[in-house]
Design a protein around this motif. Structure first.
Motif, PDB file in Angstrom:
ATOM      1  N   SER A  23       0.829  -1.205   0.000  1.00  0.00           N
ATOM      2  CA  SER A  23       0.000   0.000   0.000  1.00  0.00           C
ATOM      3  C   SER A  23       0.863   1.255   0.000  1.00  0.00           C
ATOM      4  O   SER A  23       2.066   1.216   0.264  1.00  0.00           O
ATOM      5  CB  SER A  23      -0.901  -0.002   1.238  1.00  0.00           C
ATOM      6  OG  SER A  23      -0.110  -0.051   2.416  1.00  0.00           O
TER       7      SER A  23
ATOM      8  N   THR B  59      -8.511  -5.857   6.454  1.00  0.00           N
ATOM      9  CA  THR B  59      -8.242  -5.280   5.141  1.00  0.00           C
ATOM     10  C   THR B  59      -7.569  -6.305   4.251  1.00  0.00           C
ATOM     11  O   THR B  59      -6.804  -7.153   4.733  1.00  0.00           O
ATOM     12  CB  THR B  59      -7.355  -4.018   5.258  1.00  0.00           C
ATOM     13  OG1 THR B  59      -7.133  -3.477   3.950  1.00  0.00           O
ATOM     14  CG2 THR B  59      -6.008  -4.354   5.888  1.00  0.00           C
TER      15      THR B  59
ATOM     16  N   GLY C 206      -5.513  -6.188   0.471  1.00  0.00           N
ATOM     17  CA  GLY C 206      -5.008  -5.344  -0.602  1.00  0.00           C
ATOM     18  C   GLY C 206      -4.370  -6.170  -1.699  1.00  0.00           C
ATOM     19  O   GLY C 206      -3.723  -7.183  -1.426  1.00  0.00           O
TER      20      GLY C 206
ATOM     21  N   SER D 249      -8.163  -2.032  -2.325  1.00  0.00           N
ATOM     22  CA  SER D 249      -8.270  -2.396  -0.913  1.00  0.00           C
ATOM     23  C   SER D 249      -9.718  -2.725  -0.597  1.00  0.00           C
ATOM     24  O   SER D 249     -10.627  -1.944  -0.909  1.00  0.00           O
ATOM     25  CB  SER D 249      -7.794  -1.257  -0.007  1.00  0.00           C
ATOM     26  OG  SER D 249      -6.414  -1.009  -0.163  1.00  0.00           O
TER      27      SER D 249
END
Length: 397
Positions: A42, A176, A178, A215
């Motif tokens: 990220s 999360t 990603g 995400s």
């Protein structure tokens, strides 16, 4: 005799610490479980006092050469209709770069005078009067004067030194995931945010227009998924986001083939003390704040302070570790407090809260409020004082 320091973790905190230790006369070794530097990841941003640190390290221009230069973040509904638009400074700070690019820059600035050991990790720590005997998974036992755990939220050094992670981890109630997919939305330095109750999807494309950085964030009380079971993680995401509108079905199709999935809880780490004897923790291993807490910048500030205090104390770890913690604790509290409420904005749990959040975004995104919101988002970045430590000195045992 030069003080030897073993650093666990070649992400950001570890190489940043190695950078300053070498300049101050120490001999760092960095051990990393991954077989090579971790690419991608990220975006991370810097602002305020953190920019001074990047300049002092001499890496700001390298970062600018790789910066994402992201534009606005646009909030949309499940039909793709624009609801609000946030200026880039809110999410991207003064400069923003992909985590993997930052890791590479720090590595390039340290690899010539720092020993890096990839594909290995610490399995045992035996502290003695004048050093620490360290055992590894794949190499011979070695002795170091000091050991630093810069190995993230799930720190192995913390577990070996202080105990099980569950004693120190506070989950914020969200997870999360990603990953990267082809940029079928044709976004150009633009990010999109789409939320329904308990679920948010973010998609953005910056410096590399060929890909989307995606995400998926979702409410996840009491969720337990094996950390290294990528297929199980994908299954959870597919189930949680099934039936969501907008471009989510196509993004989920991309997830099936993604080989760079990052999956974890949004969590914070709280310890009464960051060191024990000759072993000390740095960055997320010691004080993980979670998204919105300026954690990357705080980890690099911590590396600067820890190395500076070790040099000022001429390698006396007891004095240095105490000063490092004393000078950083206040900033960590600000960072963790700021990040603790991020779920309300990123993953609202009800339609009412989504509507309220979107209203706030419209207000805060207006030109008169830009300076106010910029100040709010910069509090964590400016919470740590960047002292001018003395010129580098040789560290003596």
């Amino acid at each position: 005799m030069t003080t030897t320091v073993l650093i666990s973790g070649a992400g950001i905190a570890g190489p940043a610490l190695a950078f300053w230790l070498r300049k101050r006369g120490f001999a760092p070794t960095v051990v990393e479980r991954a077989p090579a530097l971790r690419e991608g990841g990220s975006a991370v941003d810097f602002r305020g006092e953190q920019m001074t640190l990047l300049k002092r390290m001499g890496i700001l221009e390298d970062i600018r050469a790789k910066e994402i230069a992201m534009g606005s973040q646009v909030v949309i509904d499940s039909r793709g209709k624009k609801i609000a638009e946030m200026p880039s400074v809110f999410f991207s700070g003064e400069v923003e770069i992909e985590r993997g690019d930052l890791t590479r820059i720090l590595y390039e600035h340290t690899k010539d005078d720092t020993e890096y050991v990839f594909g290995d990790w610490i399995t045992g720590l035996d502290e003695q009067r004048d050093g620490v005997e360290v055992t590894f998974a794949n190499s011979e036992q070695r002795r170091f004067d000091l050991v630093v755990g810069a190995d993230g939220l799930h720190s192995g050094v913390r577990r070996l030194t202080f105990g099980d992670e569950e004693r120190f981890r506070t989950d914020l109630g969200f997870h999360t995931a990603g990953f990267v997919v082809p940029n079928h939305l044709d976004l150009d330095h633009l990010g999109l945010i789409c939320s329904v109750p308990g679920r948010t999807v973010m998609a953005a494309s910056g410096r590399d227009r060929s890909v989307l950085n995606v995400s998926f964030l979702f409410a996840s009380d009491s969720l337990e998924v094996p950390r290294r079971d990528v297929e199980a993680q994908k299954k959870v995401v597919m189930e949680r986001f099934a039936g969501m509108g907008w471009e989510v079905p196509k993004l989920l199709e991309g997830l099936k083939d993604a080989d760079d999935v990052y999956f974890d809880s949004l969590s914070q780490i709280y310890l009464d003390k960051w060191s024990k004897g000759r072993i000390v923790l740095l960055g997320d291993a010691a004080y993980c704040a979670g998204p919105g807490g300026s954690g990357t910048g705080l980890a690099m500030m911590g590396a600067y302070i820890l190395s500076g205090e070790l040099a000022a104390a001429h390698g006396d770890h007891e004095v240095a570790f105490a000063r490092y913690e004393e000078k950083l604790r206040g900033a960590v509290k600000v960072s963790q407090k700021q990040a603790a409420g991020i779920g309300t904005f990123l993953i609202p749990k009800t339609r009412f809260v989504i509507g309220y959040r979107n209203f706030l975004y419209r207000v805060l995104g207006s030109r008169p409020m830009t300076k106010v919101f910029t100040w709010i988002t910069s509090r964590a970045a400016n919470a740590a004082t960047l002292e001018n430590y003395d010129a580098p000195v040789a560290a003596q045992r």
